[in-house]
Design a protein around this motif. Structure first.
Motif, mmCIF file in Angstrom:
data_model
loop_
_atom_site.group_PDB
_atom_site.id
_atom_site.type_symbol
_atom_site.label_atom_id
_atom_site.label_comp_id
_atom_site.label_asym_id
_atom_site.label_seq_id
_atom_site.Cartn_x
_atom_site.Cartn_y
_atom_site.Cartn_z
ATOM 1 N N PHE A 67 0.844 -1.191 0.000
ATOM 2 C CA PHE A 67 0.000 0.000 0.000
ATOM 3 C C PHE A 67 0.878 1.239 0.000
ATOM 4 O O PHE A 67 1.929 1.270 0.642
ATOM 5 N N THR A 68 0.422 2.266 -0.685
ATOM 6 C CA THR A 68 1.126 3.538 -0.719
ATOM 7 C C THR A 68 0.127 4.668 -0.525
ATOM 8 O O THR A 68 -0.878 4.744 -1.242
ATOM 9 N N MET A 69 0.435 5.516 0.420
ATOM 10 C CA MET A 69 -0.425 6.664 0.707
ATOM 11 C C MET A 69 0.203 7.912 0.114
ATOM 12 O O MET A 69 1.419 8.108 0.203
ATOM 13 N N SER A 70 -0.625 8.750 -0.483
ATOM 14 C CA SER A 70 -0.130 10.002 -1.044
ATOM 15 C C SER A 70 -1.206 11.060 -0.894
ATOM 16 O O SER A 70 -2.367 10.750 -0.607
ATOM 17 N N ARG A 71 -0.816 12.296 -1.096
ATOM 18 C CA ARG A 71 -1.791 13.372 -1.000
ATOM 19 C C ARG A 71 -1.562 14.383 -2.103
ATOM 20 O O ARG A 71 -0.419 14.638 -2.500
ATOM 21 N N ASP A 72 -2.651 14.936 -2.583
ATOM 22 C CA ASP A 72 -2.627 15.997 -3.577
ATOM 23 C C ASP A 72 -3.320 17.187 -2.937
ATOM 24 O O ASP A 72 -4.551 17.290 -2.955
ATOM 25 N N ASN A 73 -2.544 18.086 -2.377
ATOM 26 C CA ASN A 73 -3.135 19.207 -1.645
ATOM 27 C C ASN A 73 -3.908 20.145 -2.566
ATOM 28 O O ASN A 73 -4.861 20.798 -2.127
ATOM 29 N N ALA A 74 -3.518 20.211 -3.805
ATOM 30 C CA ALA A 74 -4.243 21.069 -4.741
ATOM 31 C C ALA A 74 -5.673 20.578 -4.952
ATOM 32 O O ALA A 74 -6.571 21.363 -5.256
ATOM 33 N N LYS A 75 -5.870 19.273 -4.779
ATOM 34 C CA LYS A 75 -7.203 18.690 -4.946
ATOM 35 C C LYS A 75 -7.851 18.368 -3.613
ATOM 36 O O LYS A 75 -8.925 17.769 -3.587
ATOM 37 N N ASN A 76 -7.184 18.723 -2.523
ATOM 38 C CA ASN A 76 -7.712 18.422 -1.182
ATOM 39 C C ASN A 76 -8.055 16.939 -1.049
ATOM 40 O O ASN A 76 -9.088 16.573 -0.467
ATOM 41 N N THR A 77 -7.188 16.113 -1.550
ATOM 42 C CA THR A 77 -7.474 14.683 -1.606
ATOM 43 C C THR A 77 -6.255 13.876 -1.177
ATOM 44 O O THR A 77 -5.119 14.231 -1.503
ATOM 45 N N VAL A 78 -6.523 12.817 -0.452
ATOM 46 C CA VAL A 78 -5.503 11.849 -0.059
ATOM 47 C C VAL A 78 -5.873 10.512 -0.691
ATOM 48 O O VAL A 78 -7.054 10.174 -0.782
ATOM 49 N N TYR A 79 -4.864 9.795 -1.113
ATOM 50 C CA TYR A 79 -5.084 8.526 -1.797
ATOM 51 C C TYR A 79 -4.442 7.379 -1.026
ATOM 52 O O TYR A 79 -3.473 7.557 -0.305
ATOM 53 N N LEU A 80 -4.997 6.205 -1.236
ATOM 54 C CA LEU A 80 -4.382 4.977 -0.740
ATOM 55 C C LEU A 80 -4.351 4.001 -1.909
ATOM 56 O O LEU A 80 -5.379 3.459 -2.287
ATOM 57 N N GLN A 81 -3.170 3.834 -2.476
ATOM 58 C CA GLN A 81 -2.994 2.874 -3.548
ATOM 59 C C GLN A 81 -2.734 1.513 -2.938
ATOM 60 O O GLN A 81 -1.783 1.352 -2.168
ATOM 61 N N MET A 82 -3.576 0.564 -3.279
ATOM 62 C CA MET A 82 -3.488 -0.769 -2.690
ATOM 63 C C MET A 82 -3.181 -1.765 -3.796
ATOM 64 O O MET A 82 -3.999 -1.963 -4.707
ATOM 65 N N ASN A 83 -2.020 -2.372 -3.730
ATOM 66 C CA ASN A 83 -1.598 -3.366 -4.705
ATOM 67 C C ASN A 83 -1.463 -4.734 -4.042
ATOM 68 O O ASN A 83 -1.404 -4.830 -2.819
ATOM 69 N N SER A 84 -1.389 -5.750 -4.862
ATOM 70 C CA SER A 84 -1.229 -7.129 -4.370
ATOM 71 C C SER A 84 -2.216 -7.431 -3.260
ATOM 72 O O SER A 84 -1.856 -7.961 -2.205
ATOM 73 N N LEU A 85 -3.455 -7.109 -3.502
ATOM 74 C CA LEU A 85 -4.477 -7.272 -2.478
ATOM 75 C C LEU A 85 -4.685 -8.730 -2.112
ATOM 76 O O LEU A 85 -4.577 -9.629 -2.971
ATOM 77 N N LYS A 86 -4.984 -8.929 -0.850
ATOM 78 C CA LYS A 86 -5.208 -10.260 -0.305
ATOM 79 C C LYS A 86 -6.623 -10.334 0.269
ATOM 80 O O LYS A 86 -7.179 -9.308 0.666
ATOM 81 N N PRO A 87 -7.176 -11.529 0.361
ATOM 82 C CA PRO A 87 -8.518 -11.652 0.958
ATOM 83 C C PRO A 87 -8.589 -11.037 2.356
ATOM 84 O O PRO A 87 -9.628 -10.474 2.727
ATOM 85 N N GLU A 88 -7.514 -11.098 3.111
ATOM 86 C CA GLU A 88 -7.521 -10.525 4.457
ATOM 87 C C GLU A 88 -7.529 -9.003 4.462
ATOM 88 O O GLU A 88 -7.656 -8.381 5.527
ATOM 89 N N ASP A 89 -7.396 -8.382 3.313
ATOM 90 C CA ASP A 89 -7.540 -6.927 3.218
ATOM 91 C C ASP A 89 -9.015 -6.515 3.123
ATOM 92 O O ASP A 89 -9.323 -5.321 3.152
ATOM 93 N N THR A 90 -9.889 -7.487 2.996
ATOM 94 C CA THR A 90 -11.317 -7.187 2.916
ATOM 95 C C THR A 90 -11.788 -6.481 4.183
ATOM 96 O O THR A 90 -11.568 -6.978 5.294
ATOM 97 N N ALA A 91 -12.381 -5.319 4.026
ATOM 98 C CA ALA A 91 -12.827 -4.510 5.165
ATOM 99 C C ALA A 91 -13.515 -3.260 4.644
ATOM 100 O O ALA A 91 -13.467 -2.950 3.451
ATOM 101 N N VAL A 92 -14.123 -2.551 5.566
ATOM 102 C CA VAL A 92 -14.569 -1.194 5.269
ATOM 103 C C VAL A 92 -13.415 -0.266 5.619
ATOM 104 O O VAL A 92 -12.873 -0.329 6.728
ATOM 105 N N TYR A 93 -13.036 0.569 4.689
ATOM 106 C CA TYR A 93 -11.908 1.482 4.867
ATOM 107 C C TYR A 93 -12.424 2.883 5.145
ATOM 108 O O TYR A 93 -13.345 3.373 4.474
#
Length: 124
Positions: A67-93
């Motif tokens: 997972f990689t977290m980043s932010r774009d302050n110009a868009k007032n937005t934060v991102y969470l890029q999630m790669n190689s997802l596993k079944p145990e990542d299943t959840a409400v985020y």
């Protein structure tokens, strides 16, 4: 500040998703932001966080390297890029924010504002 999380969905194991957390205020750059996840019957779990300056980012051991977290302050937005997802990542985020939070990690009660949840389901 109001937070709106989006980007969840159904993905197969090994796949990727990118979550977004959009804020209602232009001063979002002044907030530390955290991502948490929760499954039924369990406490909300820290996933990733960044300080208000963006100089520090912290990850749970279970997602480091995937997972990689980043932010774009110009868009007032934060991102969470999630790669190689596993079944145990299943959840409400959830995303959360703390005004002028100087740390990249706070326990859940340490955040002042919370967004809605977005469901991530990873099938095996």
């Amino acid at each position: 500040v109001q937070l709106q999380a989006s980007g969840g969905g159904l993905v197969q194991a090994g796949g990727s998703l990118r979550l977004s957390c959009a804020a209602s205020e232009r001063t979002f750059s002044s907030y530390a932001v955290g991502w948490f996840r929760q499954t039924p019957g369990k406490e909300r779990e820290f996933v990733a966080g960044t300080s208000w300056s963006g100089g520090n980012t912290d990850y749970a051991d279970s997602v480091k390297g995937r997972f990689t977290m980043s932010r774009d302050n110009a868009k007032n937005t934060v991102y969470l890029q999630m790669n190689s997802l596993k079944p145990e990542d299943t959840a409400v985020y959830y995303c959360a924010a703390k005004y002028y939070g100087g740390s990249s990690y706070y326990p859940a009660p340490g955040y002042d504002y919370w967004g809605n949840g977005t469901l991530v389901t990873v099938s095996s």
